[in-house]
Write an enzyme that holds these catalytic residues in place. Sequence first.
Site, short mmCIF file in Angstrom:
data_model
loop_
_atom_site.label_atom_id
_atom_site.label_comp_id
_atom_site.label_asym_id
_atom_site.label_seq_id
_atom_site.Cartn_x
_atom_site.Cartn_y
_atom_site.Cartn_z
N GLU A 161 0.90 -1.17 0.00
CA GLU A 161 0.00 0.00 0.00
C GLU A 161 0.92 1.20 0.00
OE1 GLU A 161 -1.03 3.25 1.70
OE2 GLU A 161 -1.55 2.02 3.43
N CYS A 199 -1.45 8.79 3.48
CA CYS A 199 -1.42 8.21 2.14
C CYS A 199 -2.75 8.38 1.43
CB CYS A 199 -1.05 6.74 2.21
SG CYS A 199 -2.13 5.77 3.29
#
Length: 673
Positions: free
Chosen positions: A256, A295
């Site tokens: 990720e 993120c």
Amino acid sequence: MSLLRSYVSGGWHTPSVEGAPLHDAVTGEEIARISSAGVDMGAALRYGREVGGPALRELTFHQRAQLLKALGLYLKEHKAELYALSARTGATRSDSWVDIDGGFGVLLGYASKAKRELPNDKVFVDGALEPLGRGGTFVGQHICTPLRGVAVQINAFNFPVWGPLEKFAPAFIAGVPSLIKPASQTAYVTEKMVELMLASGLLPEGSLQLVCGSAGDLLDHLTPQDLVGFTGSASTAQHLRTHQAVIRSSVRFNAEADSLNCSILGPDATPGTPEFDLFVGQLVTEMTTKAGQKCTAIRRALVPESLMDAVAEATAARLAEVVIGNPADKSVNMGALAGLEQREEVRRSLKALQENASVVCGDGPLSLVDADAERGAFMAPMLLRASADAVQPHEVEAFGPVSTLMPYSSVDDAVTLAARGSGSLVGSIVSADTDFVRDVVIGVAPWHGRLLVLDREDAGESTGHGSPLPMLVHGGPGRAGGGEEMGGMRGVLHHMQRTAVQGSPRTLAAVTNRWVTGAPRRDDAVHPFRKTLAELRLGDTVVAGPREVTLEDIEHFASFTGDTFYAHMDEEAAAANPFFGGRVAHGYLVVSFAAGLFVSPEPGPVLANYGLENLRFLTPTFPGDTLTVTLTVKQITPREDQEYGEVRWDADVVNQKGESVARYDVLTLVAKN
């Protein structure tokens, strides 16, 4: 200064060297040192495989879920120390809440989902039984069992609690031990969290290990049964993904990575509409929460050309109200970046972005509350503005409080701009125009792991653009890493091996702990409704009937329920129906008669019928047909924290020709004793 410890091979390990310094993001003060010197990485992985794995696999899914719930509640009671340390990372109280209480929420969420969606067993049955032969004696079934390795979890600095826990929870439920490797900048928070987790006494030995400092040769010791979960930069993900051991052993690798997430404002969301205000508010929130170190933060704000000025002015006005400084001051709503090095990295990226963009706001003098701009890693939120053909906003991420406004001219143009991010964790569409939303969602979905549609109807309950949830996937294609974390049971099954098992129904029933069609039945003198959960066995069966269905039954049921559909009441119309050719009984009349046939009416172990599943009406029932029902114990699921459990029964209702007219599962709650 304290030396951060690792917890490996069943004990705490203090590094044998002084280590690298870690600094308070607000004051610049050195608060700890970190090193993994002296940690035997190979031994730690072996310990996880040989001690942690077997201990976890001794437990059922529900037993693991019960431990996970207890752990989440324990951590909630001991979170004060975590909040105090989190403030030293530059996080405000609300930033810390997202990280700390959000992390606990992942544990509790997974515990709840596991108890609802997984069996109280050690094997997960995936999908329906597959007939492989005409006679029914050769069948196939997919099952999932935990991998016999360790889940190596490499985490980013921005969420030192939530980040590790969102990887740990699905691995724990699956029955796979975890080795947590936190990012160094904020590892002191993760170390405290792991210390609390171990102090709870709830975790099986070897199910959790921690390495603070460099990973060293950790990946060299991976086997085909191990997994790697990584959160961080796309470049680091690429480096780890191509490690020889990962390639050689086909290690499951989930990344990720950072992504250039976008938010798209719909043309209908003009100034004065709730959607316009929601877009601006969300943009400011995503720029300032965690000082933009997320993120999932909005890096590209895509706006209709005609609304660019209005959005720029409204966002700048909201950003001017942001109070920056020491998170200990209650008036502060944006703290520091994780460290001075991180601030310099953001400034370098910001310089690259400004090759294609101009500054809307944020380049003025920095005003701080109870903080020193030189010692603390502070910077103002920066809003940029770029043209539609700018390149850098689609290629450069400033991992801080930075976002770029960009114009679009049409739906196709907005979709094209969104896709230029080369894969994102999350995107959002802020619009009340469902036609616009549908076109954009379908257009950008292949490039995104998650999409939030925000409007006046869901705003009150929406968790926001930047908030991953444990029941939904967190990850994305392309630049975003190409992986998925969490995602409810998808996250659990990622840690398990799917295997197709072929054999006889009797064999498959033994392997899966579920009765399947064709497996032996047990029809003894004791009605299964008279048996407690402890006494019931798979295959226990009662056969009841026959009962004739008369025209009077059909008409009475129609009158009593009000269901006078023509196929039940009008002979001529029913005869013209290609499915029936004449009047037929109600499907629910068939089910009701079946219940009357198989029930044992006296008080006993069966406490309640709480539903039917997979109901199908297979053959019409005509007046004069006779029904017989076979009810068989299909699955027994004790509830760990209750005095009863769930019993799933296979119900097969046949007519006088032996044809199945209805098949379904009956769900009951049955007392354990």
